[in-house]
Design a protein around this motif. Structure first.
Motif, PDB file in Angstrom:
ATOM      1  N   PHE A  85     -52.276  16.037 -40.984  1.00 60.13           N
ATOM      2  CA  PHE A  85     -52.229  15.062 -42.073  1.00 60.13           C
ATOM      3  C   PHE A  85     -51.363  13.894 -41.645  1.00 60.13           C
ATOM      4  CE2 PHE A  85     -50.194  13.023 -45.658  1.00 60.13           C
ATOM      5  CZ  PHE A  85     -51.279  12.748 -46.480  1.00 60.13           C
ATOM      6  N   MET A  86     -51.920  12.685 -41.801  1.00 53.87           N
ATOM      7  CA  MET A  86     -51.163  11.476 -41.494  1.00 53.87           C
ATOM      8  C   MET A  86     -51.222  10.536 -42.684  1.00 53.87           C
ATOM      9  SD  MET A  86     -51.563   8.720 -38.420  1.00 53.87           S
ATOM     10  CE  MET A  86     -53.121   8.122 -39.033  1.00 53.87           C
ATOM     11  N   ASN A  87     -50.061  10.132 -43.150  1.00 60.46           N
ATOM     12  CA  ASN A  87     -49.970   9.206 -44.253  1.00 60.46           C
ATOM     13  C   ASN A  87     -50.240   7.783 -43.760  1.00 60.46           C
ATOM     14  OD1 ASN A  87     -49.272   8.208 -46.904  1.00 60.46           O
ATOM     15  ND2 ASN A  87     -48.058  10.070 -47.143  1.00 60.46           N
ATOM     16  N   THR A  88     -50.084   6.828 -44.615  1.00 60.22           N
ATOM     17  CA  THR A  88     -50.513   5.456 -44.395  1.00 60.22           C
ATOM     18  C   THR A  88     -49.602   4.648 -43.460  1.00 60.22           C
ATOM     19  OG1 THR A  88     -51.233   3.501 -45.611  1.00 60.22           O
ATOM     20  CG2 THR A  88     -49.311   4.642 -46.463  1.00 60.22           C
ATOM     21  N   ALA A  89     -50.205   3.652 -42.806  1.00 53.96           N
ATOM     22  CA  ALA A  89     -49.515   2.619 -42.025  1.00 53.96           C
ATOM     23  C   ALA A  89     -48.801   3.142 -40.781  1.00 53.96           C
ATOM     24  CB  ALA A  89     -48.551   1.827 -42.911  1.00 53.96           C
ATOM     25  N   CYS A  90     -49.368   4.132 -40.123  1.00 58.10           N
ATOM     26  CA  CYS A  90     -48.794   4.655 -38.873  1.00 58.10           C
ATOM     27  C   CYS A  90     -49.349   3.897 -37.674  1.00 58.10           C
ATOM     28  CB  CYS A  90     -49.092   6.145 -38.740  1.00 58.10           C
ATOM     29  SG  CYS A  90     -48.219   7.131 -39.966  1.00 58.10           S
ATOM     30  N   THR A  91     -48.567   3.858 -36.609  1.00 51.12           N
ATOM     31  CA  THR A  91     -48.953   3.190 -35.366  1.00 51.12           C
ATOM     32  C   THR A  91     -48.836   4.170 -34.216  1.00 51.12           C
ATOM     33  OG1 THR A  91     -48.151   1.053 -36.181  1.00 51.12           O
ATOM     34  CG2 THR A  91     -48.415   1.287 -33.786  1.00 51.12           C
ATOM     35  N   VAL A 110     -44.864   5.838 -39.533  1.00 52.68           N
ATOM     36  CA  VAL A 110     -44.347   6.483 -38.319  1.00 52.68           C
ATOM     37  C   VAL A 110     -44.947   5.778 -37.103  1.00 52.68           C
ATOM     38  CG1 VAL A 110     -44.461   8.612 -36.941  1.00 52.68           C
ATOM     39  CG2 VAL A 110     -43.843   8.705 -39.373  1.00 52.68           C
ATOM     40  N   CYS A 111     -44.137   5.593 -36.068  1.00 55.70           N
ATOM     41  CA  CYS A 111     -44.579   4.945 -34.831  1.00 55.70           C
ATOM     42  C   CYS A 111     -44.418   5.923 -33.664  1.00 55.70           C
ATOM     43  CB  CYS A 111     -43.747   3.694 -34.583  1.00 55.70           C
ATOM     44  SG  CYS A 111     -44.212   2.836 -33.069  1.00 55.70           S
ATOM     45  N   LEU A 112     -45.524   6.197 -32.978  1.00 50.86           N
ATOM     46  CA  LEU A 112     -45.515   6.993 -31.748  1.00 50.86           C
ATOM     47  C   LEU A 112     -45.907   6.038 -30.625  1.00 50.86           C
ATOM     48  CD1 LEU A 112     -47.596  10.123 -32.891  1.00 50.86           C
ATOM     49  CD2 LEU A 112     -45.139   9.771 -33.098  1.00 50.86           C
ATOM     50  N   THR A 113     -45.011   5.799 -29.685  1.00 53.66           N
ATOM     51  CA  THR A 113     -45.338   4.877 -28.610  1.00 53.66           C
ATOM     52  C   THR A 113     -45.068   5.514 -27.250  1.00 53.66           C
ATOM     53  OG1 THR A 113     -45.047   2.645 -27.733  1.00 53.66           O
ATOM     54  CG2 THR A 113     -43.103   3.673 -28.709  1.00 53.66           C
ATOM     55  N   THR A 114     -46.073   5.471 -26.391  1.00 51.04           N
ATOM     56  CA  THR A 114     -45.975   6.108 -25.076  1.00 51.04           C
ATOM     57  C   THR A 114     -45.809   5.098 -23.945  1.00 51.04           C
ATOM     58  OG1 THR A 114     -48.380   6.083 -24.708  1.00 51.04           O
ATOM     59  CG2 THR A 114     -47.464   8.009 -25.848  1.00 51.04           C
ATOM     60  N   THR A 115     -45.895   3.822 -24.236  1.00 51.86           N
ATOM     61  CA  THR A 115     -45.883   2.801 -23.191  1.00 51.86           C
ATOM     62  C   THR A 115     -44.636   1.929 -23.302  1.00 51.86           C
ATOM     63  OG1 THR A 115     -48.294   2.781 -23.176  1.00 51.86           O
ATOM     64  CG2 THR A 115     -47.205   0.883 -22.194  1.00 51.86           C
ATOM     65  N   ASN A 116     -44.097   1.579 -22.151  1.00 51.05           N
ATOM     66  CA  ASN A 116     -42.920   0.734 -22.078  1.00 51.05           C
ATOM     67  C   ASN A 116     -43.143  -0.323 -21.002  1.00 51.05           C
ATOM     68  OD1 ASN A 116     -40.342  -0.148 -22.699  1.00 51.05           O
ATOM     69  ND2 ASN A 116     -39.457   1.901 -22.579  1.00 51.05           N
ATOM     70  N   SER A 129     -46.208   4.436 -18.670  1.00 51.26           N
ATOM     71  CA  SER A 129     -46.387   5.281 -19.852  1.00 51.26           C
ATOM     72  C   SER A 129     -45.918   6.702 -19.594  1.00 51.26           C
ATOM     73  CB  SER A 129     -47.864   5.295 -20.243  1.00 51.26           C
ATOM     74  OG  SER A 129     -48.318   3.995 -20.542  1.00 51.26           O
ATOM     75  N   LYS A 130     -45.454   7.348 -20.666  1.00 48.71           N
ATOM     76  CA  LYS A 130     -45.066   8.757 -20.627  1.00 48.71           C
ATOM     77  C   LYS A 130     -45.609   9.417 -21.890  1.00 48.71           C
ATOM     78  CE  LYS A 130     -40.734   7.969 -18.156  1.00 48.71           C
ATOM     79  NZ  LYS A 130     -39.283   8.099 -18.224  1.00 48.71           N
ATOM     80  N   PRO A 131     -46.109  10.642 -21.789  1.00 54.34           N
ATOM     81  CA  PRO A 131     -46.753  11.282 -22.942  1.00 54.34           C
ATOM     82  C   PRO A 131     -45.774  11.694 -24.036  1.00 54.34           C
ATOM     83  CG  PRO A 131     -46.596  12.828 -21.126  1.00 54.34           C
ATOM     84  CD  PRO A 131     -46.120  11.501 -20.600  1.00 54.34           C
ATOM     85  N   THR A 145     -39.536   6.781 -35.470  1.00 57.91           N
ATOM     86  CA  THR A 145     -40.096   6.267 -34.223  1.00 57.91           C
ATOM     87  C   THR A 145     -39.905   7.317 -33.138  1.00 57.91           C
ATOM     88  OG1 THR A 145     -39.621   3.976 -34.828  1.00 57.91           O
ATOM     89  CG2 THR A 145     -39.923   4.443 -32.480  1.00 57.91           C
ATOM     90  N   ILE A 146     -41.002   7.677 -32.474  1.00 55.73           N
ATOM     91  CA  ILE A 146     -40.957   8.628 -31.369  1.00 55.73           C
ATOM     92  C   ILE A 146     -41.236   7.837 -30.095  1.00 55.73           C
ATOM     93  CG2 ILE A 146     -41.803  10.822 -30.477  1.00 55.73           C
ATOM     94  CD1 ILE A 146     -40.657  10.910 -33.418  1.00 55.73           C
ATOM     95  N   CYS A 147     -40.301   7.890 -29.154  1.00 57.25           N
ATOM     96  CA  CYS A 147     -40.366   7.087 -27.929  1.00 57.25           C
ATOM     97  C   CYS A 147     -41.096   7.810 -26.800  1.00 57.25           C
ATOM     98  CB  CYS A 147     -38.941   6.712 -27.513  1.00 57.25           C
ATOM     99  SG  CYS A 147     -38.148   5.601 -28.694  1.00 57.25           S
ATOM    100  N   PRO A 148     -41.455   7.076 -25.740  1.00 59.19           N
ATOM    101  CA  PRO A 148     -42.192   7.661 -24.625  1.00 59.19           C
ATOM    102  C   PRO A 148     -41.497   8.867 -23.999  1.00 59.19           C
ATOM    103  CG  PRO A 148     -42.123   5.267 -24.412  1.00 59.19           C
ATOM    104  CD  PRO A 148     -41.207   5.640 -25.545  1.00 59.19           C
ATOM    105  N   GLY A 149     -42.280   9.868 -23.635  1.00 63.39           N
ATOM    106  CA  GLY A 149     -41.781  11.021 -22.905  1.00 63.39           C
ATOM    107  C   GLY A 149     -41.177  12.122 -23.750  1.00 63.39           C
ATOM    108  N   VAL A 150     -41.255  12.023 -25.074  1.00 61.75           N
ATOM    109  CA  VAL A 150     -40.607  12.983 -25.971  1.00 61.75           C
ATOM    110  C   VAL A 150     -41.550  14.138 -26.316  1.00 61.75           C
ATOM    111  CG1 VAL A 150     -39.724  13.290 -28.331  1.00 61.75           C
ATOM    112  CG2 VAL A 150     -38.984  11.341 -26.955  1.00 61.75           C
TER     113      VAL A 150
END
Length: 184
Positions: A85-91, A110-116, A129-131, A145-150
């Motif tokens: 389940f994912m709520n609104t306005a996530c990236t 919520v923001c999940l980003t794998t690229t720097n 990028s890191k997964p 916010t979840i950063c790359p490699g986590v």
């Protein structure tokens, strides 16, 4: 020799100035068209599943729910589990790969980003990028916010507004307070 997609997913440096970058950018442009459709049209759950399957190139389970709008840069490197389940306005910026387990709940914004970008200021057009791996039964609260490699361990909770830069052990509460073990 690896193509740009393999290099990007494996964490190698990829420059926007490479001739092959146009291939990568073509996938990004297609993802933007699909996400525009998701975010601007009234779609049935079946149409949302079909669109998500087209975006990721994989089946999107009927037990999963996404509340638009949803923003993604690439789309092909996301793997969703079941009962998601994912709520609104996530990236999700998924060029490095995002692996989501079963029974995962993601709050709004919520923001999940794998690229720097390269840390060298004269080479910022280069990325790596890191997964991100989210194990089963994780709850990520609003505006985290979840950063790359986590990797976020099974049954953990990420508090509202948290910025996660390191792995989170299983059964943990992680956020502005000191990490804490959860007991059930």
């Amino acid at each position: 020799m690896k193509d740009i997609f393999e290099r990007d997913l494996s964490g190698e440096m990829v420059s926007m100035d490479e001739p092959e970058f146009d291939n990568l950018y073509g996938v990004i442009q297609n993802a933007q068209k699909l996400i525009h459709k998701l975010n601007t049209q009234e779609l049935s759950p079946e149409e949302i599943r079909a669109l998500m399957a087209e975006l990721t190139g994989k089946p999107f389970d009927a037990t999963n729910t996404i509340l638009p709008p949803f923003y993604v840069d690439f789309g092909r490197n996301i793997n969703f589990g079941k009962h998601f389940f994912m709520n609104t306005a996530c990236t999700f910026m998924d060029r490095g790969g995002i692996e989501i387990g079963d029974h995962v709940f993601i709050g709004p914004r919520v923001c999940l980003t794998t690229t720097n970008h390269d840390f060298n200021p004269y080479n910022r057009r280069t990325t790596f990028s890191k997964p991100i791996v989210i194990k089963d039964r994780v709850w990520i609260c609003i505006n985290a916010t979840i950063c790359p490699g986590v990797t976020i361990g099974q049954n953990s909770i990420i508090a509202a507004g948290a910025v996660v830069t390191k792995n989170v052990p299983l059964m943990s509460l992680w956020g502005a307070i000191r990490p804490k073990s959860l007991s059930i």
